[in-house]
Design a protein around this motif. Structure first.
Motif, PDB file in Angstrom:
ATOM      1  N   GLY A  36     -50.112 -10.296   3.803  1.00  0.00           N
ATOM      2  CA  GLY A  36     -48.986 -10.955   3.150  1.00  0.00           C
ATOM      3  C   GLY A  36     -48.160 -11.784   4.116  1.00  0.00           C
ATOM      4  N   VAL A  37     -47.910 -11.249   5.324  1.00  0.00           N
ATOM      5  CA  VAL A  37     -47.128 -11.998   6.306  1.00  0.00           C
ATOM      6  C   VAL A  37     -47.850 -13.280   6.723  1.00  0.00           C
ATOM      7  CG1 VAL A  37     -46.223 -11.923   8.661  1.00  0.00           C
ATOM      8  CG2 VAL A  37     -45.891  -9.979   7.139  1.00  0.00           C
ATOM      9  N   MET A  72     -50.227  -2.824  12.238  1.00  0.00           N
ATOM     10  CA  MET A  72     -49.636  -2.847  10.898  1.00  0.00           C
ATOM     11  C   MET A  72     -50.729  -2.675   9.860  1.00  0.00           C
ATOM     12  SD  MET A  72     -48.714  -6.909  10.481  1.00  0.00           S
ATOM     13  CE  MET A  72     -47.814  -6.944  12.029  1.00  0.00           C
ATOM     14  N   SER A  73     -50.312  -2.346   8.645  1.00  0.00           N
ATOM     15  CA  SER A  73     -51.291  -2.120   7.575  1.00  0.00           C
ATOM     16  C   SER A  73     -51.962  -3.435   7.202  1.00  0.00           C
ATOM     17  CB  SER A  73     -50.603  -1.531   6.346  1.00  0.00           C
ATOM     18  OG  SER A  73     -49.636  -2.445   5.842  1.00  0.00           O
ATOM     19  N   ALA A 120     -55.290 -10.071   9.320  1.00  0.00           N
ATOM     20  CA  ALA A 120     -55.014  -8.654   9.093  1.00  0.00           C
ATOM     21  C   ALA A 120     -56.083  -7.778   9.742  1.00  0.00           C
ATOM     22  CB  ALA A 120     -54.948  -8.378   7.587  1.00  0.00           C
ATOM     23  N   TYR A 150     -49.979  -5.480   4.498  1.00  0.00           N
ATOM     24  CA  TYR A 150     -48.755  -6.096   4.992  1.00  0.00           C
ATOM     25  C   TYR A 150     -49.057  -7.280   5.916  1.00  0.00           C
ATOM     26  CZ  TYR A 150     -44.172  -6.518   7.217  1.00  0.00           C
ATOM     27  OH  TYR A 150     -42.969  -6.990   7.707  1.00  0.00           O
TER      28      TYR A 150
END
Length: 419
Positions: free
Chosen positions: A320-321, A313-314, A306, A317
């Protein structure tokens, strides 16, 4: 008399002259009768027709081995070896209350094994040097019958120590040593004992020793020098029989062709709860530990992912992906590997798992199934086209034992020509 007309070789005549005594009235006729009966028996064996007779060949081979052994191992040597065995096993009569050192027990078992190997092989069975034969070796070149007869007068009557009785004494003394209350059975001692009994072809005591290995009290010495004994739990990991030792014991029972003994060895080794726990700890603990720490490792990698893609992207998010993808990949690959390992059947020959046995239980008890599969292969027909035609009480006992353990013996759809 007819006895005088029979031909006698020069070696037997010299043996008769050496054994003759002034006051012995019936010595020569008795020995002569033994010579005639043995010679007649030897000639009868030689006069047997050329048809294959396995039993006669075995009798002749055993006669040759016995004659050579009796000719090369004198009664004085046997008495000396017997005295040595008693000296080594003197620990079995001592009870000091102190635990015996492991090295001392291993030394005694190694000495027993060396003595047994010398008795079984025999110094006269090894090939001699052909370059410089001594006159004594030329003098000792006799037939099997004359060598056997020459050892008659060498036996100290009325009683004598034979090689068979001495080997039996070694087996009994070794068992008494492991049953001694001051001797704690370690894996090395157990392995040495199984090797000795396998060499002696005396595996009947192995199931009891395996059970004693799991239940024998453990000595503990306090700082003051006082020794106390604690009763262990038979289901602890330390009570598990090592797999190489159990395999050696099973091969010894199969060589003795004792089905009940082979099943008892499997029951006390591979079927024991301690063996199951030991296998889980030594083989399944690392994969299970990896699955436990998998979520933490996946979340750490997801956080790094992330931070790397925070521009597109945040962070939440992206975390989580990444976490979902890592967990899904590892879990699916692990599941496929688990199913492949637990359902593999290429190693199975005659004994297979029955329907409904869980995959986890199949993996845990694979050594048990492999052991009984080896026994079934030795007791049944070797040819695949004859499998399923075995009959008899022992085969019925084996089939019933396999059925009670959640396995199948010679499943019909897996047999030759039944696909």
């Amino acid at each position: 008399m007819d006895l005088v007309r029979l031909p006698i070789c020069r070696h037997c005549l010299s043996a008769l002259r050496r054994s003759a005594k002034p006051n012995a009235k019936a010595t020569s006729p008795t020995i002569l009768r033994r010579f005639i009966s043995a010679k007649t028996h030897n000639e009868r064996l030689r006069a047997t027709p050329t048809q294959p007779r396995k039993q006669s060949v075995q009798v002749l081979e055993s006669l040759l081995v016995a004659a050579r052994s009796a000719h090369t191992v004198s009664s004085q040597d046997l008495n000396a070896l017997h005295t040595r065995v008693l000296e080594l096993s003197s620990i079995s009569t001592e009870q000091t209350g102190q635990p015996v050192e492991e090295q001392r027990v291993l030394y005694i078992l190694e000495q027993f094994q060396a003595l047994a190997a010398d008795l079984i092989s025999g110094p006269g069975l090894h090939p001699k040097s052909e370059t410089s034969p001594s006159p004594q070796n030329q003098d000792d070149d006799k037939t099997a019958t004359s060598a056997l007869l020459g050892s008659v007068n060498a036996r100290p009557y009325p009683s004598f120590i034979s090689q068979a009785s001495l080997l039996h004494t070694i087996s009994e003394r070794a068992e008494a040593l492991l049953r001694h209350p001051d001797v704690f059975i370690t894996p090395q001692i157990l392995k040495s004992y199984v090797s000795l009994q396998t060499l002696l072809h005396q595996p009947s005591s192995l199931p009891d020793i395996f059970d004693l290995y799991a239940r024998k009290p453990i000595p503990t010495t306090s700082p003051t020098g006082k020794t106390t004994y604690s009763t262990p739990s038979p289901s602890k990991i330390n009570s598990a029989i090592p797999s190489p030792t159990a395999q050696l014991a099973l091969e010894s029972a199969i060589a003795a062709h004792d089905l009940s003994l082979a099943l008892d060895i499997i029951t006390t080794s591979f079927c024991a709860p301690a063996y199951t726990r030991a296998k889980i700890l030594r083989q399944a603990m690392i994969p299970l530990s990896g699955l436990v720490i998998l979520p933490l490792a996946a979340y750490t990698l997801s956080s790094q992912y992330a931070a790397f893609f925070q521009s597109s992207m945040s962070p939440g998010y992206a975390t989580g992906v990444a976490f979902t993808g890592i967990m899904a990949y590892v879990v699916h690959v692990s599941t496929i590997g688990y199913v492949a390992i637990t359902t593999s059947n290429d190693q199975m020959d005659r004994v297979t798992w029955a329907q409904g046995v869980p995959l986890w239980e199949r993996w845990i008890r694979e050594e048990e199934r492999a052991a009984i599969d080896k026994v079934a292969g030795k007791w049944g027909f070797e040819g695949r086209e004859q499998r399923g035609e075995e009959e008899g009480e022992e085969w019925g006992v084996l089939r019933e034992w396999v059925g009670r353990r959640g396995m199948e013996l010679d499943r019909r759809e897996l047999m030759e020509g039944m696909e």
